[in-house]
Design a protein around this motif. Sequence first.
Motif, PDB file in Angstrom:
ATOM      1  N   LYS A  37       0.889  -1.298  -0.145  1.00 37.33           N
ATOM      2  CA  LYS A  37      -0.374   0.084   0.263  1.00 37.33           C
ATOM      3  C   LYS A  37       1.109   1.347   0.009  1.00 37.33           C
ATOM      4  CE  LYS A  37      -3.922   2.529   2.403  1.00 37.33           C
ATOM      5  NZ  LYS A  37      -4.556   2.093   3.772  1.00 37.33           N
ATOM      6  N   PRO A  38       1.658   1.476   0.456  1.00 37.19           N
ATOM      7  CA  PRO A  38       2.555   2.639   1.056  1.00 37.19           C
ATOM      8  C   PRO A  38       3.360   2.686  -0.427  1.00 37.19           C
ATOM      9  CG  PRO A  38       3.046   1.227   3.293  1.00 37.19           C
ATOM     10  CD  PRO A  38       2.409  -0.262   1.902  1.00 37.19           C
ATOM     11  N   LEU A  39       3.543   1.981  -1.718  1.00 34.58           N
ATOM     12  CA  LEU A  39       4.455   1.796  -2.303  1.00 34.58           C
ATOM     13  C   LEU A  39       3.427   2.365  -3.800  1.00 34.58           C
ATOM     14  CD1 LEU A  39       6.808  -0.686  -2.559  1.00 34.58           C
ATOM     15  CD2 LEU A  39       7.480   1.824  -2.406  1.00 34.58           C
ATOM     16  N   LEU A  92      10.690   6.420 -13.376  1.00 32.55           N
ATOM     17  CA  LEU A  92      10.930   6.192 -11.589  1.00 32.55           C
ATOM     18  C   LEU A  92       9.441   6.105 -10.969  1.00 32.55           C
ATOM     19  CD1 LEU A  92      11.980   5.976  -9.045  1.00 32.55           C
ATOM     20  CD2 LEU A  92      12.344   8.409  -8.772  1.00 32.55           C
ATOM     21  N   GLY A  93       8.842   7.021 -11.374  1.00 30.07           N
ATOM     22  CA  GLY A  93       7.388   6.819 -10.926  1.00 30.07           C
ATOM     23  C   GLY A  93       6.600   5.631 -11.741  1.00 30.07           C
ATOM     24  N   ASP A  94       6.517   5.768 -12.589  1.00 33.39           N
ATOM     25  CA  ASP A  94       6.079   4.147 -13.693  1.00 33.39           C
ATOM     26  C   ASP A  94       6.191   2.987 -12.838  1.00 33.39           C
ATOM     27  OD1 ASP A  94       5.184   5.708 -15.222  1.00 33.39           O
ATOM     28  OD2 ASP A  94       5.567   5.408 -17.252  1.00 33.39           O
ATOM     29  N   THR A  95       7.577   2.429 -12.662  1.00 37.77           N
ATOM     30  CA  THR A  95       8.144   1.918 -11.579  1.00 37.77           C
ATOM     31  C   THR A  95       7.686   1.247 -10.525  1.00 37.77           C
ATOM     32  OG1 THR A  95      10.674   2.011 -12.828  1.00 37.77           O
ATOM     33  CG2 THR A  95      10.053   0.376 -11.196  1.00 37.77           C
ATOM     34  N   VAL A  96       7.410   2.086 -10.074  1.00 40.73           N
ATOM     35  CA  VAL A  96       6.921   2.345  -8.477  1.00 40.73           C
ATOM     36  C   VAL A  96       5.315   1.821  -8.792  1.00 40.73           C
ATOM     37  CG1 VAL A  96       6.757   3.278  -5.956  1.00 40.73           C
ATOM     38  CG2 VAL A  96       8.396   3.841  -7.088  1.00 40.73           C
ATOM     39  N   TYR A  97       5.063   2.900  -9.389  1.00 40.53           N
ATOM     40  CA  TYR A  97       3.701   2.890  -9.470  1.00 40.53           C
ATOM     41  C   TYR A  97       2.595   1.088  -9.685  1.00 40.53           C
ATOM     42  CZ  TYR A  97      -1.612   3.597  -9.868  1.00 40.53           C
ATOM     43  OH  TYR A  97      -2.873   3.522 -10.353  1.00 40.53           O
ATOM     44  N   TRP A  98       3.135   0.954 -10.982  1.00 44.21           N
ATOM     45  CA  TRP A  98       2.205  -0.021 -11.480  1.00 44.21           C
ATOM     46  C   TRP A  98       3.028  -2.080 -11.475  1.00 44.21           C
ATOM     47  CZ3 TRP A  98      -1.529   1.134 -14.621  1.00 44.21           C
ATOM     48  CH2 TRP A  98      -1.819   2.255 -15.116  1.00 44.21           C
ATOM     49  N   SER A  99       4.540  -1.715 -10.854  1.00 41.05           N
ATOM     50  CA  SER A  99       4.701  -2.606 -10.583  1.00 41.05           C
ATOM     51  C   SER A  99       3.702  -3.446  -9.482  1.00 41.05           C
ATOM     52  CB  SER A  99       6.011  -2.841  -9.579  1.00 41.05           C
ATOM     53  OG  SER A  99       6.486  -3.348 -11.132  1.00 41.05           O
ATOM     54  N   THR A 100       3.437  -2.075  -8.254  1.00 43.20           N
ATOM     55  CA  THR A 100       3.106  -2.534  -6.978  1.00 43.20           C
ATOM     56  C   THR A 100       0.924  -2.542  -6.806  1.00 43.20           C
ATOM     57  OG1 THR A 100       3.209   0.463  -6.395  1.00 43.20           O
ATOM     58  CG2 THR A 100       4.635  -1.855  -5.456  1.00 43.20           C
ATOM     59  N   THR A 126       2.041   6.955  -6.857  1.00 43.73           N
ATOM     60  CA  THR A 126       0.812   8.024  -7.012  1.00 43.73           C
ATOM     61  C   THR A 126       1.824   8.773  -7.594  1.00 43.73           C
ATOM     62  OG1 THR A 126      -0.831   6.754  -6.674  1.00 43.73           O
ATOM     63  CG2 THR A 126      -1.298   8.836  -7.127  1.00 43.73           C
ATOM     64  N   VAL A 127       2.057   9.770  -6.350  1.00 45.80           N
ATOM     65  CA  VAL A 127       2.791  10.639  -6.010  1.00 45.80           C
ATOM     66  C   VAL A 127       3.571  11.206  -7.420  1.00 45.80           C
ATOM     67  CG1 VAL A 127       4.282  11.903  -4.040  1.00 45.80           C
ATOM     68  CG2 VAL A 127       2.379  10.719  -3.659  1.00 45.80           C
ATOM     69  N   LEU A 128       4.767  10.086  -7.216  1.00 46.13           N
ATOM     70  CA  LEU A 128       5.841  10.171  -8.347  1.00 46.13           C
ATOM     71  C   LEU A 128       5.041   9.699  -9.663  1.00 46.13           C
ATOM     72  CD1 LEU A 128       8.380   7.097  -6.807  1.00 46.13           C
ATOM     73  CD2 LEU A 128       8.388   9.722  -7.080  1.00 46.13           C
ATOM     74  N   LEU A 129       4.217   9.931  -9.518  1.00 45.25           N
ATOM     75  CA  LEU A 129       3.598   9.963 -11.359  1.00 45.25           C
ATOM     76  C   LEU A 129       3.017  11.240 -11.567  1.00 45.25           C
ATOM     77  CD1 LEU A 129       1.872   6.580 -11.952  1.00 45.25           C
ATOM     78  CD2 LEU A 129       3.303   7.289 -12.679  1.00 45.25           C
ATOM     79  N   ALA A 130       2.385  11.408 -10.723  1.00 47.04           N
ATOM     80  CA  ALA A 130       2.446  13.293 -10.369  1.00 47.04           C
ATOM     81  C   ALA A 130       3.418  13.865 -10.974  1.00 47.04           C
ATOM     82  CB  ALA A 130       1.306  13.665  -9.256  1.00 47.04           C
TER      83      ALA A 130
END
Length: 397
Positions: free
Chosen positions: A72-74, A108-116, A79-83
């Motif tokens: 959940k935190p990731l 960076l944003g795509d990687t953190v968001y989509w995997s999690t 989401t924040v990084l994508l923004a």
Amino acid sequence: MAFFRNSVVNLLNLHYGIFAVVMNGGGVFACAYLLSVGVSPAAVLASMAAVLLLRFVIRPAIVPLAVRLGLKPLVVAGTVLLAAQFPIIAEVHGVGVMLAVLIGVAALGDTVYWSTYHAYFAALGDQEHRGQQIGARQAIVAAVGVVAPLLTGWILVGFGPRAAFGASGIATLLAAVPLIWTPAVPVVPRAPGAFRAAAGGIRIFLTDGWMGAGLGFVWQIALFLSLKESFLDFGGAMALAASAAAAAGLVVGRRIDAGGGGRAVPVAAAGLAALMVLRAAAADHAALAVAANALASLGSCLYVPVEMTALYNMAKRSPCPLRFQVAAEGAWDVGGGSAALVAAAMLWCGVPISVVLLLPLIGLAAGAVVLRRYYAEQSLPATGLATAATAASRGTG
């Protein structure tokens, strides 16, 4: 409608619906905007390939982070990084430093968001209602997509790129709000066999990545150029496409949950293939391109529930949904990055964009074979499934 009874999935779909405002707004205008500030079509595709290949390099770091923090935190952090990437888009004025910064932040944003996110949805969804839950999500995306591109195009023309992409960044942050009420999902420190169990997901997403580069990046370039680089006409074309697709995912999702996945694969794949060919024929013809865009979005809405139902169910049954998704998403990066580089090279060499638009057919053909095999295995009784698995391991299946 039993598939609406899972309140957590409803929250995840609400989150995704808000995020869809961005995907159908600032997201679809990114390539068009880069073209408008003088970045060549080949350079735009090379930039997209750089994002995907950088994602592939970053992705292994997600697992140890998720073991420490949970999923959940990731998802929230992603989401924040994508923004953060959207305000940067408005500062790009050609090939240079800001384009390089955009590539890094987007990767960076795509990687953190989509995997999690995908792992989170796989873990919290219901296998027996998976098709309808994904279909509902796609219907929300399509419905939002009617308004978002029109609004973004209007803001771009009336108030400029900083206002348009800034609004997309704010909307992305708002998408994190429904996640406040979703549960924590831990990630186990060790999961023997997890990456081996991801083989099916790797095959699905490798083919989907190759397909996605053409359906997304190349087509957005072709459509924008066909419409004489008009942001308003481009937004209108995207809105029409979304309205054509709004209900299709729910219908297909219900058929998949009723055991019709195997029959849905060739229908969805054949329809999408025909629409890919139509898109290729429509390049440089504005009216035909708008119609092809609407019909192809309908085809994608039919294909996505078939594909993602298989992927999410594989992930949920694996020893670790996150490790499964990291491996599968890495394959998407390789497929999409390779296709984007091939497309960029073809355009740079002077190949007509109508020919380049046929590249996704390769991924679609391979993906349909993989999905048919998956649904055929799911329809076997337990003893038949075991026999098939034994035969495959001996190379006789």
